[in-house]
Write an enzyme that holds these catalytic residues in place. Structure first.
Site, PDB file in Angstrom:
ATOM      1  N   ASP A  81       0.839  -1.205   0.000  1.00  0.00           N
ATOM      2  CA  ASP A  81       0.000   0.000   0.000  1.00  0.00           C
ATOM      3  C   ASP A  81       0.876   1.258   0.000  1.00  0.00           C
ATOM      4  OD1 ASP A  81      -2.403  -1.391  -0.093  1.00  0.00           O
ATOM      5  OD2 ASP A  81      -2.537  -1.552   2.084  1.00  0.00           O
ATOM      6  N   GLY A  82       2.027   1.177   0.683  1.00  0.00           N
ATOM      7  CA  GLY A  82       2.957   2.313   0.699  1.00  0.00           C
ATOM      8  C   GLY A  82       3.462   2.625  -0.708  1.00  0.00           C
TER       9      GLY A  82
ATOM     10  N   ASN B  52      -4.368   9.264   1.891  1.00  0.00           N
ATOM     11  CA  ASN B  52      -4.722   8.700   3.201  1.00  0.00           C
ATOM     12  C   ASN B  52      -5.131   9.766   4.213  1.00  0.00           C
ATOM     13  OD1 ASN B  52      -4.349   5.965   2.836  1.00  0.00           O
ATOM     14  ND2 ASN B  52      -2.270   5.914   3.660  1.00  0.00           N
ATOM     15  N   GLU B  53      -4.170  10.657   4.497  1.00  0.00           N
ATOM     16  CA  GLU B  53      -4.412  11.609   5.584  1.00  0.00           C
ATOM     17  C   GLU B  53      -3.445  12.773   5.529  1.00  0.00           C
ATOM     18  OE1 GLU B  53      -1.095   9.762   6.302  1.00  0.00           O
ATOM     19  OE2 GLU B  53      -2.552   8.391   7.086  1.00  0.00           O
TER      20      GLU B  53
ATOM     21  N   ARG C 278      -4.863  20.719  22.565  1.00  0.00           N
ATOM     22  CA  ARG C 278      -3.494  20.733  23.097  1.00  0.00           C
ATOM     23  C   ARG C 278      -2.965  19.305  23.108  1.00  0.00           C
ATOM     24  NH1 ARG C 278      -6.410  24.408  25.536  1.00  0.00           N
ATOM     25  NH2 ARG C 278      -5.561  26.477  25.968  1.00  0.00           N
TER      26      ARG C 278
END
Ligand code: NAP
Length: 259
Positions: free
Chosen positions: A46-47, A120-121, A146
């Protein structure tokens, strides 16, 4: 004659599969074209698939992607290492179902950088010191967070970094966004939601801070220092990734492979 390119992970097994795939595709009349491929094969995992998408980002509208895993299957990979012959028979003989997935689009209004894109993100992470981040969603001030950082993922990315944060896995077909905290601080003085927030696909998220010194902006496998920035804007892009599927693999079946 269909044009193809192969991106592969830098290991001997992936190189060998690449040679085999090229040979079989050429034998079936396909032409290798690294500049203007219509189908991009990603061999590795997937990478590697993410790497291939970013490599051909400027050609997303006309390119289909297909993943071959050097293990069994992956979230982006429908074929395992022993299935090259089957893969070639499918791509040369059948019409795929093309899954379209919108990318995340990231803008830094204070910088001259062009928009960035993620499959992905996107994460804002500061592992050096506590990061204060004001989070605004659709123009509404939501909270001041925070902690170490914030992760915003797509449906495709829900099984990746998001899952390690305890975020929900989102089934294919639900193009939702998900905002998760990265080690948030919660006590009497500091409060933030604490759980993942599932958002409408059209949501617009604005992250700002008086200082992002020491923070990184990570998007898929890419990253850079946010030191000079004050504001990040994220939304789902109109740009779509096109994944070619020749097999019906049930989402839950794929998910079971993860654990
Ligand atoms: P990477 O080595 O390319 O990938 C890290 C792991 O995440 C690999 O096992 C990869 O699978 C898997 N992965 C990637 N996308 C996935 C998806 N959509 N669903 C399920 N698993 C997925 O790492 P990288 O270059 O640093 O970053 C690439 C991506 O990996 C990032 O977008 C991030 O989501 C993910 N990642 C996750 C963690 C974590 O969970 N703690 C840490 C770092 C990165 P393959 O083995 O099949 O390539």
């Amino acid at each position: 004659m269909r044009r193809f390119a192969v991106i592969c992970r830098r290991d001997e097994q992936s190189f060998q599969l690449k040679r085999q795939l090229r040979e079989n595709l050429s034998g079936a009349g396909w032409m290798e074209d690294e500049q203007q491929p219509q189908t991009v094969f990603a061999i590795g995992g997937d990478g590697t698939f993410l790497f291939a998408v970013h490599h051909y980002l400027s050609r997303l509208e006309t390119t289909e992607f297909l993943g071959i895993h050097t293990g069994t299957l992956g979230f982006f990979c429908d074929y395992g290492r022993d299935e090259i012959d089957q893969c070639v028979a499918d791509v040369t003989g059948r019409t795929p179902q093309v899954e379209q997935a919108r990318l995340l689009e990231i803008e830094l209004p204070g910088s001259s950088r062009p928009p960035l894109f993620a499959v992905n993100e996107v994460r804002v992470e500061n592992v050096i010191k506590t990061q204060l981040i004001d989070i605004e969603i659709n123009g509404i001030t939501f909270e001041t967070f925070r902690g170490t950082g914030i992760c915003l993922c797509t449906q495709l990315g829900s099984t990746a970094y998001n899952r390690s944060l305890g975020g929900a896995v989102v089934e294919r077909g639900l193009p939702l966004l998900q905002l998760s905290e990265i080690t948030g601080i919660h006590h009497r003085a500091y409060r933030s939601l604490g759980s993942s927030l599932i958002l409408n696909p059209e949501s617009r998220i604005r992250l700002s801070s008086a200082s992002f010194e020491g923070a990184m902006l990570c998007y898929d496998h890419l990253y850079f220092h946010l030191d000079q920035e004050k504001e990040i804007r994220i939304r789902q892009s109109r740009q779509c990734l096109r994944i070619a599927h020749y097999r019906q693999i049930d989402y839950l079946h794929r998910l079971k492979i993860l654990f």
